[in-house]
Scaffold this active site. Structure first.
Site, PDB file in Angstrom:
ATOM      1  N   LYS A 123       1.009   2.307   1.307  1.00  0.00           N
ATOM      2  CA  LYS A 123       1.910   1.645   2.277  1.00  0.00           C
ATOM      3  C   LYS A 123       2.947   0.791   1.553  1.00  0.00           C
ATOM      4  CE  LYS A 123      -1.287   1.705   6.222  1.00  0.00           C
ATOM      5  NZ  LYS A 123      -2.563   2.106   5.617  1.00  0.00           N
TER       6      LYS A 123
HETATM    7  O1  6AU Z   1     -11.352   5.847  10.264  1.00  0.00           O
HETATM    8  P1  6AU Z   1     -11.306   4.412   9.786  1.00  0.00           P
HETATM    9  O2  6AU Z   1     -10.949   3.448  10.868  1.00  0.00           O
HETATM   10  O3  6AU Z   1     -12.529   3.997   9.032  1.00  0.00           O
HETATM   11  O4  6AU Z   1     -10.173   4.353   8.662  1.00  0.00           O
HETATM   12  C1  6AU Z   1      -8.827   4.528   8.990  1.00  0.00           C
HETATM   13  C2  6AU Z   1      -7.999   4.756   7.764  1.00  0.00           C
HETATM   14  C3  6AU Z   1      -7.876   3.557   6.836  1.00  0.00           C
HETATM   15  C4  6AU Z   1      -6.524   2.964   7.181  1.00  0.00           C
HETATM   16  O5  6AU Z   1      -5.849   2.398   6.069  1.00  0.00           O
HETATM   17  C5  6AU Z   1      -5.741   4.195   7.671  1.00  0.00           C
HETATM   18  O6  6AU Z   1      -6.689   5.109   8.170  1.00  0.00           O
HETATM   19  N1  6AU Z   1      -4.737   3.885   8.712  1.00  0.00           N
HETATM   20  C6  6AU Z   1      -3.399   4.273   8.514  1.00  0.00           C
HETATM   21  C7  6AU Z   1      -3.026   5.201   7.491  1.00  0.00           C
HETATM   22  C8  6AU Z   1      -1.666   5.237   6.993  1.00  0.00           C
HETATM   23  O7  6AU Z   1      -3.721   6.058   7.085  1.00  0.00           O
HETATM   24  C9  6AU Z   1      -2.438   3.859   9.424  1.00  0.00           C
HETATM   25  C10 6AU Z   1      -2.820   3.207  10.605  1.00  0.00           C
HETATM   26  O8  6AU Z   1      -2.024   2.907  11.463  1.00  0.00           O
HETATM   27  N2  6AU Z   1      -4.146   2.944  10.806  1.00  0.00           N
HETATM   28  C11 6AU Z   1      -5.111   3.276   9.885  1.00  0.00           C
HETATM   29  O9  6AU Z   1      -6.297   3.025  10.151  1.00  0.00           O
HETATM   30  O10 6AU Z   1      -7.892   4.019   5.510  1.00  0.00           O
END
Ligand code: 6AU
Length: 251
Positions: free
Chosen positions: A85
């Site tokens: 990011k």
């Molecule tokens: O499935 P989770 O909630 O355990 O993990 C979500 C993953 C994390 C966050 O850094 C990423 O997705 N993420 C991102 C991106 C760019 O991948 C953007 C966002 O809006 N929300 C988010 O959770 O690694």
């Protein structure tokens, strides 16, 4: 080529995903190289990309990272996706790509915010060029976290200003709300990708403002691939979970 740099094209990324036959990107949000290497070996056949937050790894060592994560991922046909990011001015993003974690040396895709201006894309690609490599940038158009400031107008500006840039492979769209994905798809068209975090079959797992939607709904709404972390890595059976997410998102 665009702006004088070679980049990984949307076509190359989409065909790599097709070859793997899965639309699941693993968010390997773990703390050690061994844990990431272990989960990659466990679920590698059900994922098309390994998404990392390399600055969260406690024992980061570039040689071990290349041997234990990057090489095995390449052998499995899994693309390396560093979710850094980036958000600073172009030159600083370039030096961050070339910093301690040497992201430019191994990442195929990185994330960036559009907030600081379009030169961030150029800065990131300049770093890949210096390493003799090419990659692509996924730009954040929406976020899954509650209370985020990426509203509809911002999203439209991001897409309109980045849609024509070759070095951008696509956009991050919010998977917790399928209508967000369909709106984003209509702005983006088919030439760029939409990658979707905020995905979990158990929405009760959400922590610290995260919000979740269903993988099938995200794909039906126009997402190219879902980004799944907790749903796989915190499962008692990560292999079974990865297989399940891959099935849920198959055509
Ligand atoms: O499935 P989770 O909630 O355990 O993990 C979500 C993953 C994390 C966050 O850094 C990423 O997705 N993420 C991102 C991106 C760019 O991948 C953007 C966002 O809006 N929300 C988010 O959770 O690694």
């Amino acid at each position: 080529m665009s702006g004088g740099y070679a980049c990984l094209s949307v076509g190359e990324i989409r065909s790599s995903m097709e070859e793997k036959g899965t639309r699941v990107i693993l968010a390997a949000d773990l703390f050690t190289i061994s844990e990431i290497s272990y989960i990659l070996n466990e679920v590698g056949s059900h994922i098309c990309m390994l998404k990392t937050h390399v600055d969260g790894i406690h024992d980061f060592d570039l040689n071990r990272w290349m041997d234990e994560v990057v090489e095995p991922a390449r052998k499995m046909g899994v693309l390396l996706f560093e979710d850094r990011k980036f958000a600073d001015i172009g030159y600083i993003s370039k030096i961050q790509m070339l910093g301690h974690h040497r992201i430019a040396e191994w990442a195929d895709v990185v994330t960036a915010h559009r907030i600081s201006g379009p030169d961030i894309i150029e800065g990131i690609h300049d770093a890949w060029r210096e390493c003799g490599r090419k990659g692509s940038v996924a730009v954040l158009a929406q976020m899954s976290s509650s209370g985020n400031l990426l509203d509809e107008e911002y999203c439209r500006k991001v897409v309109n200003s980045c849609r024509g840039i070759d070095g951008v492979c696509g956009f991050i769209g919010n998977g917790s709300e399928p209508s967000n994905i369909s709106e984003l798809r209509s702005l983006v068209g088919s030439a760029k990708m939409i990658l979707t975090p905020g995905i979990n079959l158990n929405s009760g797992e959400a922590r610290m403002g995260q919000r979740y939607g269903h993988p099938k709904e995200a794909i039906a709404a126009g997402s190219d691939a879902v980004i799944v972390g907790s749903g796989i890595i915190r499962s008692a059976d990560p292999l079974g979970a990865a297989r399940k997410y891959a099935e849920e998102t198959s055509a």
